[in-house]
Design a protein around this motif. Structure first.
Motif, PDB file in Angstrom:
ATOM      1  N   ASP A 197      -1.069   5.392  15.448  1.00  8.54           N
ATOM      2  CA  ASP A 197      -1.201   3.946  15.631  1.00  8.54           C
ATOM      3  C   ASP A 197      -1.825   3.318  14.393  1.00  8.54           C
ATOM      4  O   ASP A 197      -1.407   2.236  13.945  1.00  8.54           O
ATOM      5  N   PHE A 198      -2.816   3.990  13.814  1.00  8.61           N
ATOM      6  CA  PHE A 198      -3.459   3.499  12.597  1.00  8.61           C
ATOM      7  C   PHE A 198      -2.461   3.416  11.436  1.00  8.61           C
ATOM      8  O   PHE A 198      -2.390   2.403  10.727  1.00  8.61           O
ATOM      9  N   ILE A 199      -1.672   4.465  11.252  1.00 10.46           N
ATOM     10  CA  ILE A 199      -0.700   4.489  10.152  1.00 10.46           C
ATOM     11  C   ILE A 199       0.343   3.390  10.327  1.00 10.46           C
ATOM     12  O   ILE A 199       0.702   2.690   9.367  1.00 10.46           O
ATOM     13  N   GLU A 200       0.820   3.194  11.557  1.00 12.66           N
ATOM     14  CA  GLU A 200       1.812   2.138  11.813  1.00 12.66           C
ATOM     15  C   GLU A 200       1.246   0.761  11.517  1.00 12.66           C
ATOM     16  O   GLU A 200       1.916  -0.074  10.890  1.00 12.66           O
ATOM     17  N   LYS A 201       0.009   0.518  11.933  1.00 13.52           N
ATOM     18  CA  LYS A 201      -0.593  -0.797  11.689  1.00 13.52           C
ATOM     19  C   LYS A 201      -0.886  -1.008  10.208  1.00 13.52           C
ATOM     20  O   LYS A 201      -0.726  -2.121   9.693  1.00 13.52           O
ATOM     21  N   MET A 202      -1.299   0.041   9.512  1.00 14.72           N
ATOM     22  CA  MET A 202      -1.548  -0.080   8.080  1.00 14.72           C
ATOM     23  C   MET A 202      -0.253  -0.384   7.327  1.00 14.72           C
ATOM     24  O   MET A 202      -0.240  -1.192   6.385  1.00 14.72           O
ATOM     25  N   GLU A 203       0.824   0.265   7.712  1.00 10.64           N
ATOM     26  CA  GLU A 203       2.121  -0.010   7.074  1.00 10.64           C
ATOM     27  C   GLU A 203       2.578  -1.431   7.370  1.00 10.64           C
ATOM     28  O   GLU A 203       3.179  -2.087   6.515  1.00 10.64           O
ATOM     29  N   ALA A 256     -18.070   4.144   8.426  1.00 12.56           N
ATOM     30  CA  ALA A 256     -17.386   3.972   7.142  1.00 12.56           C
ATOM     31  C   ALA A 256     -16.829   2.565   7.032  1.00 12.56           C
ATOM     32  O   ALA A 256     -16.521   1.919   8.040  1.00 12.56           O
ATOM     33  N   LEU A 257     -16.710   2.091   5.790  1.00  9.28           N
ATOM     34  CA  LEU A 257     -16.175   0.767   5.496  1.00  9.28           C
ATOM     35  C   LEU A 257     -15.364   0.859   4.208  1.00  9.28           C
ATOM     36  O   LEU A 257     -15.928   1.064   3.136  1.00  9.28           O
ATOM     37  N   ILE A 258     -14.046   0.739   4.337  1.00  5.73           N
ATOM     38  CA  ILE A 258     -13.145   0.911   3.191  1.00  5.73           C
ATOM     39  C   ILE A 258     -12.346  -0.370   2.996  1.00  5.73           C
ATOM     40  O   ILE A 258     -11.598  -0.787   3.890  1.00  5.73           O
ATOM     41  N   VAL A 259     -12.505  -1.005   1.840  1.00  5.76           N
ATOM     42  CA  VAL A 259     -11.820  -2.261   1.536  1.00  5.76           C
ATOM     43  C   VAL A 259     -10.682  -1.994   0.555  1.00  5.76           C
ATOM     44  O   VAL A 259     -10.914  -1.430  -0.524  1.00  5.76           O
ATOM     45  N   ILE A 260      -9.470  -2.392   0.925  1.00  9.14           N
ATOM     46  CA  ILE A 260      -8.299  -2.206   0.068  1.00  9.14           C
ATOM     47  C   ILE A 260      -7.938  -3.546  -0.557  1.00  9.14           C
ATOM     48  O   ILE A 260      -7.563  -4.486   0.139  1.00  9.14           O
ATOM     49  N   GLU A 261      -8.073  -3.642  -1.862  1.00  4.72           N
ATOM     50  CA  GLU A 261      -7.802  -4.890  -2.571  1.00  4.72           C
ATOM     51  C   GLU A 261      -6.307  -5.181  -2.607  1.00  4.72           C
ATOM     52  O   GLU A 261      -5.485  -4.285  -2.795  1.00  4.72           O
ATOM     53  N   GLN A 262      -5.965  -6.460  -2.438  1.00  5.64           N
ATOM     54  CA  GLN A 262      -4.576  -6.890  -2.504  1.00  5.64           C
ATOM     55  C   GLN A 262      -4.398  -7.855  -3.677  1.00  5.64           C
ATOM     56  O   GLN A 262      -4.768  -7.542  -4.784  1.00  5.64           O
ATOM     57  N   VAL A 280     -16.682   0.964   0.364  1.00  6.76           N
ATOM     58  CA  VAL A 280     -15.897   1.559  -0.715  1.00  6.76           C
ATOM     59  C   VAL A 280     -14.744   0.622  -1.036  1.00  6.76           C
ATOM     60  O   VAL A 280     -14.067   0.127  -0.123  1.00  6.76           O
ATOM     61  N   LEU A 281     -14.520   0.356  -2.311  1.00 10.46           N
ATOM     62  CA  LEU A 281     -13.447  -0.536  -2.742  1.00 10.46           C
ATOM     63  C   LEU A 281     -12.306   0.277  -3.321  1.00 10.46           C
ATOM     64  O   LEU A 281     -12.500   1.075  -4.248  1.00 10.46           O
ATOM     65  N   VAL A 282     -11.094   0.084  -2.762  1.00 14.37           N
ATOM     66  CA  VAL A 282      -9.898   0.785  -3.210  1.00 14.37           C
ATOM     67  C   VAL A 282      -8.965  -0.209  -3.889  1.00 14.37           C
ATOM     68  O   VAL A 282      -8.670  -1.275  -3.338  1.00 14.37           O
ATOM     69  N   ARG A 283      -8.520   0.158  -5.094  1.00 15.06           N
ATOM     70  CA  ARG A 283      -7.559  -0.670  -5.829  1.00 15.06           C
ATOM     71  C   ARG A 283      -6.380   0.229  -6.227  1.00 15.06           C
ATOM     72  O   ARG A 283      -6.553   1.166  -6.986  1.00 15.06           O
ATOM     73  N   GLY A 284      -5.202  -0.096  -5.688  1.00 14.88           N
ATOM     74  CA  GLY A 284      -4.053   0.761  -5.940  1.00 14.88           C
ATOM     75  C   GLY A 284      -4.239   2.096  -5.252  1.00 14.88           C
ATOM     76  O   GLY A 284      -4.440   2.179  -4.040  1.00 14.88           O
ATOM     77  N   ASN A 285      -4.217   3.182  -6.033  1.00 19.06           N
ATOM     78  CA  ASN A 285      -4.429   4.523  -5.471  1.00 19.06           C
ATOM     79  C   ASN A 285      -5.739   5.146  -5.957  1.00 19.06           C
ATOM     80  O   ASN A 285      -5.884   6.356  -5.991  1.00 19.06           O
ATOM     81  N   ARG A 286      -6.709   4.273  -6.322  1.00 21.37           N
ATOM     82  CA  ARG A 286      -7.982   4.775  -6.840  1.00 21.37           C
ATOM     83  C   ARG A 286      -9.154   4.115  -6.115  1.00 21.37           C
ATOM     84  O   ARG A 286      -9.086   2.947  -5.712  1.00 21.37           O
ATOM     85  N   ILE A 322       0.844  -1.186   0.000  1.00 19.16           N
ATOM     86  CA  ILE A 322       0.000   0.000   0.000  1.00 19.16           C
ATOM     87  C   ILE A 322       0.883   1.241   0.000  1.00 19.16           C
ATOM     88  O   ILE A 322       1.814   1.365   0.791  1.00 19.16           O
ATOM     89  N   GLU A 323       0.567   2.174  -0.889  1.00 18.65           N
ATOM     90  CA  GLU A 323       1.359   3.389  -0.987  1.00 18.65           C
ATOM     91  C   GLU A 323       1.171   4.264   0.257  1.00 18.65           C
ATOM     92  O   GLU A 323       0.099   4.289   0.864  1.00 18.65           O
ATOM     93  N   LYS A 324       2.230   4.985   0.594  1.00 22.97           N
ATOM     94  CA  LYS A 324       2.196   5.868   1.755  1.00 22.97           C
ATOM     95  C   LYS A 324       1.114   6.926   1.601  1.00 22.97           C
ATOM     96  O   LYS A 324       0.398   7.261   2.565  1.00 22.97           O
ATOM     97  N   LYS A 325       0.951   7.454   0.398  1.00 20.67           N
ATOM     98  CA  LYS A 325      -0.046   8.486   0.156  1.00 20.67           C
ATOM     99  C   LYS A 325      -1.454   7.954   0.412  1.00 20.67           C
ATOM    100  O   LYS A 325      -2.301   8.655   0.988  1.00 20.67           O
ATOM    101  N   VAL A 326      -1.706   6.714  -0.015  1.00 25.97           N
ATOM    102  CA  VAL A 326      -3.025   6.111   0.185  1.00 25.97           C
ATOM    103  C   VAL A 326      -3.314   5.968   1.675  1.00 25.97           C
ATOM    104  O   VAL A 326      -4.420   6.284   2.146  1.00 25.97           O
ATOM    105  N   ILE A 327      -2.329   5.501   2.430  1.00 28.98           N
ATOM    106  CA  ILE A 327      -2.505   5.338   3.877  1.00 28.98           C
ATOM    107  C   ILE A 327      -2.805   6.682   4.534  1.00 28.98           C
ATOM    108  O   ILE A 327      -3.698   6.796   5.388  1.00 28.98           O
TER     109      ILE A 327
END
Length: 288
Positions: A259-265, A145-151, A189-195, A123-128
């Motif tokens: 804490d959120f940013i650290e866990k996302m990274e 809110a519910l945001i799903v990041i596709e891998q 919401v479905l996120v793929r890459g940076n979109r 996941i890109e830093k900007k997206v996080i």
């Protein structure tokens, strides 16, 4: 020495030590691995209740055979084939989920990883950062809110249940989507890459009985999609404003934005213990 060997051969011929080869050891390891994961799967699903029911039936059948209850044995013999089909139909969702999880595992790539055990899409830093800004802004006003990041695993089936957005991800766009009384606020919401590819997506609800009763439908949906894919889902609770991350069927609560940013990274790295070994460089080499 020959006399001693003959003595042991004569009087201890009943004592037999089988010859163990590399193939036998590999078979034992594979069988143990499969049994361990099958038992874990049974204990995490309704199938554990099924196993207990089958054990009771087997015990009852053993008693019927011991006391020669021929009518009961005849009924059991003629209904067992129908029972197996019924079990497959009833527990079809559990079997499907187990096969999906098996298909997600990458045994070969995990062992021979070339990138320090990191696999999948990072996941890109900007997206996080954009997601962090949005979710904590919504957390303050208790906007769900519910945001799903596709891998690696494609979420096309869930994407088609929503409305196409196909826009550059930004905190302002996410906040606007989940604003109360707007057409797109309900669903994921479905996120793929940076979109952001789509909104108002419907997700599968988890049927895990161990999920805490305080978690609502939004959290169950986040856990459900993480059970059938390698996606990372961010949840903002509408009741408490709490921010959580769901991955691999587990929920992680975030106490602050940092804490959120650290866990996302951390969850975005996709590290595996086996992959870190870098067998292509040779065992025993320690990396700096």
């Amino acid at each position: 020495m020959e006399r001693i060997f003959n003595y042991f051969k004569t009087y201890f011929d009943w004592f037999y030590i089988p010859r163990i080869t590399i193939t036998d050891i590999l078979e034992i390891v594979i069988i143990a691995f499969l049994l361990y994961h099958i038992m874990n799967w049974f204990k995490r699903t309704r199938a554990w209740t099924l196993i207990k029911g089958i054990l009771v039936l087997l015990l009852f059948t053993g008693l019927a055979a011991a006391f020669r209850f021929n009518t009961i044995l005849w009924i059991f013999k003629n209904t067992i084939s129908v029972g197996v089909i019924a079990v497959i139909i009833i527990f079809q969702p559990e079997f499907r989920k187990a096969l999906e999880q098996l298909g997600r595992r990458k045994f070969i790539s995990d062992i021979f990883s070339l990138e320090n055990g990191k696999t999948g899409r990072k996941i890109e830093k900007k997206v996080i950062n954009e997601i962090a800004k949005a979710v904590f802004a919504m957390s303050e006003v208790k906007t769900g809110a519910l945001i799903v990041i596709e891998q690696e695993v494609s979420l096309g089936d869930y994407e088609r249940t929503g409305i196409v957005i196909d826009g550059q991800i930004s905190s302002q766009l996410l906040i606007n989507i989940f604003e109360h009384n707007t057409p797109l606020h309900d669903g994921a919401v479905l996120v793929r890459g940076n979109r952001i590819v789509s909104a108002t997506c419907y997700l599968p609800l988890s049927d895990n009985p161990d999920i805490h009763k305080s978690l609502g439908t939004r959290h169950r949906a986040a856990i459900g999609v993480s059970e059938v894919s390698d996606s990372i889902t961010v949840i903002v609770s509408e009741e408490t404003g709490g921010v959580s991350i769901a991955q691999n069927g587990e929920i992680m609560r975030c106490s602050s934005k940092n804490d959120f940013i650290e866990k996302m990274e951390e969850v975005g790295k996709h590290e595996t213990i086996v992959g870190k070994m870098k067998w292509w460089k040779g065992l025993g080499k320690r990396e700096k």
